[in-house]
Write an enzyme that holds these catalytic residues in place. Structure first.
Site, mmCIF file in Angstrom:
data_model
loop_
_atom_site.group_PDB
_atom_site.id
_atom_site.type_symbol
_atom_site.label_atom_id
_atom_site.label_comp_id
_atom_site.label_asym_id
_atom_site.label_seq_id
_atom_site.Cartn_x
_atom_site.Cartn_y
_atom_site.Cartn_z
ATOM 1 N N ASP A 1 36.578 130.602 16.490
ATOM 2 C CA ASP A 1 36.057 131.512 17.527
ATOM 3 C C ASP A 1 36.370 133.097 17.461
ATOM 4 O O ASP A 1 37.028 133.630 18.165
ATOM 5 C CB ASP A 1 36.494 130.907 18.933
ATOM 6 C CG ASP A 1 36.075 129.733 19.245
ATOM 7 O OD1 ASP A 1 35.219 128.919 18.538
ATOM 8 O OD2 ASP A 1 36.214 129.299 20.455
ATOM 9 N N ASP B 1 31.516 135.946 20.032
ATOM 10 C CA ASP B 1 31.226 135.499 21.459
ATOM 11 C C ASP B 1 32.117 135.824 22.538
ATOM 12 O O ASP B 1 33.013 136.115 22.491
ATOM 13 C CB ASP B 1 30.979 133.971 21.700
ATOM 14 C CG ASP B 1 29.714 133.279 21.176
ATOM 15 O OD1 ASP B 1 28.718 134.202 20.813
ATOM 16 O OD2 ASP B 1 29.378 132.272 20.523
ATOM 17 N N ARG B 2 31.409 136.165 23.750
ATOM 18 C CA ARG B 2 31.972 136.590 24.984
ATOM 19 C C ARG B 2 32.364 138.084 24.896
ATOM 20 O O ARG B 2 31.945 138.860 25.572
ATOM 21 C CB ARG B 2 33.134 135.720 25.379
ATOM 22 C CG ARG B 2 32.910 134.108 25.704
ATOM 23 C CD ARG B 2 34.004 133.707 26.608
ATOM 24 N NE ARG B 2 33.243 132.553 27.328
ATOM 25 C CZ ARG B 2 32.681 132.450 28.457
ATOM 26 N NH1 ARG B 2 32.452 133.386 29.018
ATOM 27 N NH2 ARG B 2 32.113 131.266 28.930
ATOM 28 N N ARG C 1 34.665 118.730 28.822
ATOM 29 C CA ARG C 1 33.742 119.618 28.420
ATOM 30 C C ARG C 1 32.292 119.218 28.302
ATOM 31 O O ARG C 1 31.183 119.838 27.942
ATOM 32 C CB ARG C 1 34.166 120.165 26.806
ATOM 33 C CG ARG C 1 35.399 121.393 26.850
ATOM 34 C CD ARG C 1 35.841 121.641 25.262
ATOM 35 N NE ARG C 1 37.126 122.074 25.547
ATOM 36 C CZ ARG C 1 37.282 123.441 25.388
ATOM 37 N NH1 ARG C 1 36.242 124.271 25.695
ATOM 38 N NH2 ARG C 1 38.812 124.000 25.180
ATOM 39 N N HIS D 1 41.238 127.040 20.547
ATOM 40 C CA HIS D 1 40.257 126.509 21.656
ATOM 41 C C HIS D 1 40.496 126.512 23.015
ATOM 42 O O HIS D 1 39.133 126.451 23.865
ATOM 43 C CB HIS D 1 39.966 125.006 21.148
ATOM 44 C CG HIS D 1 38.634 124.407 21.399
ATOM 45 N ND1 HIS D 1 37.473 124.956 21.693
ATOM 46 C CD2 HIS D 1 38.611 122.963 21.955
ATOM 47 C CE1 HIS D 1 36.630 124.104 21.929
ATOM 48 N NE2 HIS D 1 37.004 122.947 22.064
#
Length: 494
Positions: free
Chosen positions: A266, A269-270, A395, A422
């Site tokens: 990760d 993104d965001r 989720r 996560h």
């Protein structure tokens, strides 16, 4: 995952006026928590309201909305469906369910709910707008699916040639010498990015080509030997927060052969500086291939990148073609790392089958977009839970696994503990499952709103006992998180 929406049994429960009053108070408290961005607290309040009066559709609809904000799309879908079952005229229930379905990639089913809203409330302009957007997205995905090739012998890199790209005289940024990433290049790149200046397309493509070739030869599980007295650091999610990534290096030292790192997925993104994050991380990987490690997260995937900003950011800063290059590279990222044969590190978590071994992980076919089930899905998406056993994840993807699952996995594979990321944690980390499961999250004040600390883990090869370093967010330029998110993300708040 099954495509059918869950059907919830009709609820016919007599509720006293006193209980109704208590439920309303909890709902109002939940609304206040939601308004202040405290979505987990809002879920708790709405849950309390439901316990006092399980017959009110709005309580489920509101909790569904809070789950959406926490990205718990499976739970959001279930609550929205319950709300509709309780009150088929509850329009927001269809909004919530459509948003949940979209986030889970079920655009065709989401279309049906938006169509329901527009038929029942023809004057609702927002519903019409979202219906049109959903139709466009569905057609786009259908087209992409139709032209997608499963032939891995073809590559988007065949359509680009960095050697033909001319670097303009006006470009003042770092340059690759003879195509190689050097220490000097990285020392120039970091302040260049801090000044919000782009890396030239020629060098960007050269880095991506080299990193593609490197990861193509790597296994799905990488073994990392850490010498007895050597330091090793593990970081969790970065999510495009470049200035916080730089702060990690300020606090813990730049990567080097004496200061190795593992970043556990990760990266993008965001946050709105994902390009800067990924090229910095890829640059250090090329500079120190045996002392800097990167694992794939669930956000190094096309579905996530198309919603949460990376695709939009790449398009804005480079091109659609560059995004296709990134997609191919992300497919090749390793899924896990095994440190000194005793600590397993992966982005999400453990597995629904009780007999999964290190060998099974080693042989996962990762060069693809993750499927909806199986080992690859679970290693990217699963989360720990306090209860024993397994249950479907809130989720809507993979599972939640209990301390008994972790204990069994560690004993079966003769490892000490697992590290995963996560999940945002208030302190930046969490130790659970009797010390066998550690979560580390390295994006402080996640999305500029959550207020959490970030953390990283440090240990030495001779003593694998984790030590935690926590840190606050640092200032960044006035570009808000989610600035590059797709119209689909904006629809998730519907």
């Amino acid at each position: 995952m099954a495509d059918d929406v869950q059907v919830v049994p009709e609820m016919k429960t007599a509720v006293s006026e006193k209980n109704k009053e208590k439920a309303e108070r909890f709902k109002n408290d939940g609304n206040e928590a939601f308004k202040n961005g405290h979505y987990s607290d809002a879920v708790t309040m709405y849950t309390n309201a439901i316990e006092w009066d399980p017959s009110v559709a709005v309580y489920y609809g509101n909790r569904s909305f809070a789950y959406l904000r926490e990205e718990l799309y499976g739970a959001a879908l279930e609550d929205a469906t319950t709300a509709i079952k309780l009150d088929p005229k509850y329009i927001k229930g269809y909004y919530r369910r459509a948003a949940s379905l979209m986030a889970l990639g079920k655009l065709k089913q989401a279309l049906k709910d938006f169509e329901t809203v527009t038929k029942r409330v023809p004057s609702d302009k927002d519903a019409k707008l979202k219906l049109n957007e959903c139709q466009k997205l569905y057609k786009q995905k259908q087209f992409e699916w139709a032209i997608r090739s499963d032939d891995k012998s073809t590559s988007v890199f065949d359509t680009v040639d960095p050697t033909t790209i001319v670097v303009e005289d006006s470009y003042t940024g770092p340059r690759l010498i003879d195509g190689k990433v050097t220490e000097d290049f990285m020392q120039q790149l970091i302040p260049h990015f801090k000044d919000q200046k782009p890396l030239h397309r020629k060098y960007a493509l050269e880095i991506l080509l080299q990193i593609r070739d490197y990861f193509k030869a790597a296994p799905s599980m990488v073994e990392i030997p850490v010498p007895e007295k050597s330091k090793f650091s593990v970081c969790g999610d970065i999510h495009g927060q470049y200035y916080d990534l730089c702060n990690i290096f300020d606090l813990n030292g730049l990567p080097s052969t004496e200061n190795p790192y593992l970043f556990n997925g990760d990266f993008v993104d965001r946050g709105s500086f994902s390009i800067e994050c990924i090229f910095t991380l890829f640059g250090f990987k090329l500079l120190y291939p045996n002392h800097f490690f990167l694992a794939r997260g669930n956000h190094e995937t096309d579905n996530m990148n198309s919603i949460y900003g990376f695709r939009g950011e790449v398009k804005a800063k480079y091109s659609d073609q560059m995004y296709d290059v990134f997609t191919e590279v992300f497919n090749l990222l390793p899924l896990s790392h095994l440190i000194n044969k005793k600590v397993l590190v992966m982005h999400g978590g453990l597995f629904s089958k009780p007999d999964v071994t290190i060998e099974d992980i080693r042989h996962i076919d990762r060069n693809r977009q993750p499927p909806d089930s199986g080992l690859m899905c679970e290693i990217l998406w699963s989360d720990p839970q306090d209860q024993l056993g397994l249950k479907a994840s809130k989720r809507g993807v993979a599972f939640e696994f209990g301390p008994d699952v972790t204990e069994n996995f560690c004993k079966l594979n003769n490892i000490d503990y697992v590290i995963r990321s996560h999940e945002v944690k208030p302190e930046g980390y969490e130790v659970s499952h009797n010390g066998r499961c550690i979560t580390v999250f390295s994006a402080p004040n996640y999305c500029d709103t959550i207020g959490n600390l970030g953390a990283l883990i440090i240990f030495t090869g001779g003593d694998l006992t984790p030590k935690f370093v926590t840190f606050k967010a640092v200032p960044h330029p006035n570009v808000a998180a989610m600035s590059y998110a797709s119209s689909m993300f904006r629809m998730l708040g519907g």
